[in-house]
Design a protein around this motif. Structure first.
Motif, PDB file in Angstrom:
ATOM      1  N   GLY A   2      54.124  55.609  48.416  1.00  0.00           N
ATOM      2  CA  GLY A   2      54.542  55.994  49.385  1.00  0.00           C
ATOM      3  C   GLY A   2      54.133  54.781  50.988  1.00  0.00           C
ATOM      4  N   LYS A   3      52.263  54.248  50.427  1.00  0.00           N
ATOM      5  CA  LYS A   3      51.591  53.699  51.363  1.00  0.00           C
ATOM      6  C   LYS A   3      51.671  51.919  50.432  1.00  0.00           C
ATOM      7  N   ASP A   4      52.964  51.570  49.213  1.00  0.00           N
ATOM      8  CA  ASP A   4      52.890  50.240  48.692  1.00  0.00           C
ATOM      9  C   ASP A   4      51.546  49.995  48.705  1.00  0.00           C
ATOM     10  N   MET A   5      50.639  50.156  48.242  1.00  0.00           N
ATOM     11  CA  MET A   5      49.874  49.177  48.492  1.00  0.00           C
ATOM     12  C   MET A   5      48.113  49.971  47.306  1.00  0.00           C
ATOM     13  N   ASP A   8      52.782  40.763  53.033  1.00  0.00           N
ATOM     14  CA  ASP A   8      52.184  41.028  54.455  1.00  0.00           C
ATOM     15  C   ASP A   8      51.893  39.075  54.937  1.00  0.00           C
ATOM     16  N   HIS A  18      50.273  44.551  47.006  1.00  0.00           N
ATOM     17  CA  HIS A  18      51.489  45.032  48.088  1.00  0.00           C
ATOM     18  C   HIS A  18      52.508  45.279  46.781  1.00  0.00           C
ATOM     19  N   LYS A  71      55.398  43.355  57.871  1.00  0.00           N
ATOM     20  CA  LYS A  71      56.050  43.394  56.299  1.00  0.00           C
ATOM     21  C   LYS A  71      57.547  43.916  56.885  1.00  0.00           C
ATOM     22  N   GLU A  78      43.515  44.748  48.579  1.00  0.00           N
ATOM     23  CA  GLU A  78      44.686  45.384  48.084  1.00  0.00           C
ATOM     24  C   GLU A  78      45.561  44.560  48.084  1.00  0.00           C
ATOM     25  N   ASN A 121      53.266  45.826  62.418  1.00  0.00           N
ATOM     26  CA  ASN A 121      52.103  46.550  62.890  1.00  0.00           C
ATOM     27  C   ASN A 121      51.334  46.195  64.054  1.00  0.00           C
ATOM     28  N   LYS A 158      53.853  50.988  65.945  1.00  0.00           N
ATOM     29  CA  LYS A 158      54.949  50.401  64.875  1.00  0.00           C
ATOM     30  C   LYS A 158      55.890  49.935  65.067  1.00  0.00           C
ATOM     31  N   ASP A 172      49.482  53.053  44.990  1.00  0.00           N
ATOM     32  CA  ASP A 172      50.250  54.613  45.697  1.00  0.00           C
ATOM     33  C   ASP A 172      51.860  54.391  46.060  1.00  0.00           C
TER      34      ASP A 172
END
Length: 152
Positions: free
Chosen positions: A100-103, A71, A66, A147, A64, A49, A38, A98
């Motif tokens: 924290g994962k933005d997903m 993305d 966000h 990202k 998925e 990433n 990353k 989520d």
């Protein structure tokens, strides 16, 4: 959603925050030579990433989405199939959002399936459900997932 050639990226600089900075980084580096990692280009607002993944059958890839990031998907080692569906049409939730994962994940099938060849990029906005990583199951694949934070 945007699908285009890397050489046309300047057409989208006003639409995709951070794209111009990423393209400069992309053009200045041989990312095939970097290890999987990353790289932060602008703290948490823009990062890359570098991933080595195994491609999967479409049925094994979740849709998925966000909320906080756009993305930008860039295949490096070969063509990659990606699916798209308007997020508003995604109804089969697989995993709640989520933060924290933005997903968030969905089991919906894509409305469109496209091939993203090497030398091209795909941009998925928060209104886009997307299903990346589709291809010959088990085949090794190198890609970039950029990202860039949504401007609010």
């Amino acid at each position: 959603m945007i699908l285009d050639r890397i050489e046309n990226a300047d057409l989208y600089y006003d639409v995709v925050p951070g794209l111009e900075r990423f393209i400069q980084f992309f053009n200045d580096n041989d990312l095939e030579e970097f290890p999987a990692m990353k790289l932060r280009l602008d703290g948490d607002d823009l990062f890359v990433n570098i991933q080595d993944i195994k491609l999967r059958a479409a049925k094994d890839c979740p849709m998925e989405a966000h909320r906080d990031y756009i993305d930008i998907q860039v295949p490096l080692s070969g063509d990659e199939q990606m699916g798209w569906r308007a997020l508003a049409d995604c109804q089969q939730e697989k995993a709640e959002y989520d933060e924290g994962k933005d997903m968030e994940l969905y089991n919906d099938n894509p409305t469109a399936l496209m091939t993203v060849p090497v030398g091209h990029f795909a941009v998925f906005f928060p209104t886009d459900g997307h299903k990346p990583g589709i291809g010959e199951p088990g085949k090794a694949h190198r890609k970039l997932i950029v990202k860039t934070r949504v401007e609010k």
